[in-house]
Enzyme design. Sequence first.
Site, PDB file in Angstrom:
ATOM      1  N   ASP A 164       0.864  -1.176   0.000  1.00  0.00           N
ATOM      2  CA  ASP A 164       0.000   0.000   0.000  1.00  0.00           C
ATOM      3  C   ASP A 164       0.904   1.230   0.000  1.00  0.00           C
ATOM      4  O   ASP A 164       1.661   1.441   0.949  1.00  0.00           O
ATOM      5  CB  ASP A 164      -0.882  -0.044   1.252  1.00  0.00           C
ATOM      6  CG  ASP A 164      -1.836   1.134   1.299  1.00  0.00           C
ATOM      7  OD1 ASP A 164      -2.341   1.499   0.234  1.00  0.00           O
ATOM      8  OD2 ASP A 164      -2.051   1.690   2.380  1.00  0.00           O
ATOM      9  N   THR A 202      -3.163   5.777  -3.955  1.00  0.00           N
ATOM     10  CA  THR A 202      -2.025   6.406  -3.260  1.00  0.00           C
ATOM     11  C   THR A 202      -0.724   6.153  -4.005  1.00  0.00           C
ATOM     12  O   THR A 202       0.156   7.010  -4.028  1.00  0.00           O
ATOM     13  CB  THR A 202      -1.899   5.840  -1.831  1.00  0.00           C
ATOM     14  OG1 THR A 202      -1.964   4.428  -1.902  1.00  0.00           O
ATOM     15  CG2 THR A 202      -2.997   6.346  -0.956  1.00  0.00           C
ATOM     16  N   THR A 203      -0.609   4.984  -4.631  1.00  0.00           N
ATOM     17  CA  THR A 203       0.625   4.671  -5.367  1.00  0.00           C
ATOM     18  C   THR A 203       0.678   5.487  -6.653  1.00  0.00           C
ATOM     19  O   THR A 203       1.694   6.100  -6.977  1.00  0.00           O
ATOM     20  CB  THR A 203       0.655   3.162  -5.709  1.00  0.00           C
ATOM     21  OG1 THR A 203       0.300   2.427  -4.546  1.00  0.00           O
ATOM     22  CG2 THR A 203       2.017   2.742  -6.166  1.00  0.00           C
ATOM     23  N   ASP A 250      -9.300  -0.063   1.800  1.00  0.00           N
ATOM     24  CA  ASP A 250      -9.203   0.530   0.459  1.00  0.00           C
ATOM     25  C   ASP A 250     -10.443   0.197  -0.362  1.00  0.00           C
ATOM     26  O   ASP A 250     -11.029   1.057  -1.014  1.00  0.00           O
ATOM     27  CB  ASP A 250      -7.972  -0.027  -0.295  1.00  0.00           C
ATOM     28  CG  ASP A 250      -6.749   0.839  -0.052  1.00  0.00           C
ATOM     29  OD1 ASP A 250      -6.841   1.730   0.797  1.00  0.00           O
ATOM     30  OD2 ASP A 250      -5.704   0.610  -0.689  1.00  0.00           O
TER      31      ASP A 250
END
Length: 559
Positions: free
Chosen positions: A68, A101-102, A408
Amino acid sequence: MASQGPPPGMGPIMVLNSKTQRSQGRQAQLGNINAARAVADIIRSTLGPRSMLKMLLDPMGGIVITNDGNCILREVDVSHPTAKSMIELSRAQDEEVGDGTTSVIILAGEMLINAEPFVRTNIHPTVIVRGYNYALQEALEICEKLALVVDVNDIDKMKSLVQSCIGTKFSSRWNDTMIDMALKAVLTVSRAIPMPVGSDSYSQKMEVDIKRYAKVEKIPGGEISDCTVLSGVMFNKDVTHSKMRRRIENPRILLLDSPLEYKKGESQTNVEITDEEDWNTLLKMEEEYVENMCMEIIAFKPDIVITEKGVSDLAQHYFAKANITAFRRLRKTDNNRVARATGATIVSRTDEIREEDIGTGCGLFEMRKIGEEYFAFFEECKDPKACTIILRGGSKDVLNEIERNLSDAMQVVRNVVFDPRLLPGGGATEMAVSVGLRKAGLKLEGIQQGPFLAVGEAMEVIPRTLSQNCGVSVIRTVTQLRAKHAAAYEEAEKTGGEDAFPKCNWGIDGTTGKLVDMEEFGIWEPFSVKIQTIKTAVESACMILRIDDIVSGSKKRGH
């Protein structure tokens, strides 16, 4: 402030402390770009279904194993100021939409890397920023045109949507279980807030409070396939008295947040007693006070009494006699969940209980022993608006990772409930934006054209990274994908004139690296997540480009 050498005006004047490190102008900008590149490179291999895991050691010796983006960057200790601001990005993205987020870090890093040639050729940063902002507006318009509206109650569509979020995670082996759990949990806690009359139906707001009403209970042991979402709640408490009932069907539930014991004074008080009879009277008064409270409760014939404070031994005795099961010292948050699931109201004083405060929405109450602990289950609730998610798994690390993945997934479902529009996944949206910006950039003139086109190139980093993580030929795959989208544009221009927009949903299958049509393949992403990713990436790149001076003062810290 010390002047060195000759009188002022003749030699160098030191304004800053001599220990201060300062990088200015081009040097600072290039330093920032390199820092952003370093952060993006840490994260790059964790994008897509073929992602690698990172193992991080914290100072206490604990380990975190995750892919994550937000979690990795939170644990990494970084000293460069720009890298720190990049890490903030993923945190903001996580709080705002919960996914992507990545991607946001990789995109922002790529935007900055693409700005490097302009900085080296002395183009002023504000010109680059203007070009970037212009490209951002264009990219958002392209996304609007690509978007597909979805019905929230269409389960298959929703499943394929969550699939694109969870498919990249560790728990992808148990995908179906996870997806069903995320969907069930979010649709359980979501409730429509009625809007004032006269407003359009689209503005009927949904309230989805996952944090408060969807509690995740992690219980080590068992199989991952044992994970479930209860249509009700459970908490880790045992009944207060061994004689109380441990299984009740259709119970009447009363919730209190007052103690069922004699009130102790706030401050210390001394009582002088002259007559020993008075001591007995005092004890009797205490007993009568507790007995009165219990009788007020028993009058409403509840089956279960739950309080956030203590229950004295005497009260337990009365409850056991009246065949009432009691729980004490329940957390306020748990109590709120029980209230929402069973339809009860939390009462503050026993003399104010009314019939409508009693919760009757629960179908079955049962105590169960899992491992070494006792858990109280309130299940089969009619239309519960709160739920408990039980996660089982081999070890603590596995459970923590599954919890992150599940949160998520729940965020993704929540976003779609709020804004029911989707965009194709697998790098298709990014490629469409990239090709669209390339077309639009040809109409621009002057110095802004370069930065404008650079954003288009930067968008290609997502399909490129996806194919890289699959281990296929990156150049060939990305070129084929670009050709597909460009051909769709030309086709649209032939049939529909200049302003026609092709809906080309071709992207990369993150598992095999082949090109597939995302509409048939069924990988969609929430509109809000994609938009937020692009906005955040471009805006942060603009902000970092405008930094032209980094001063790091070293003030002495008091030991």
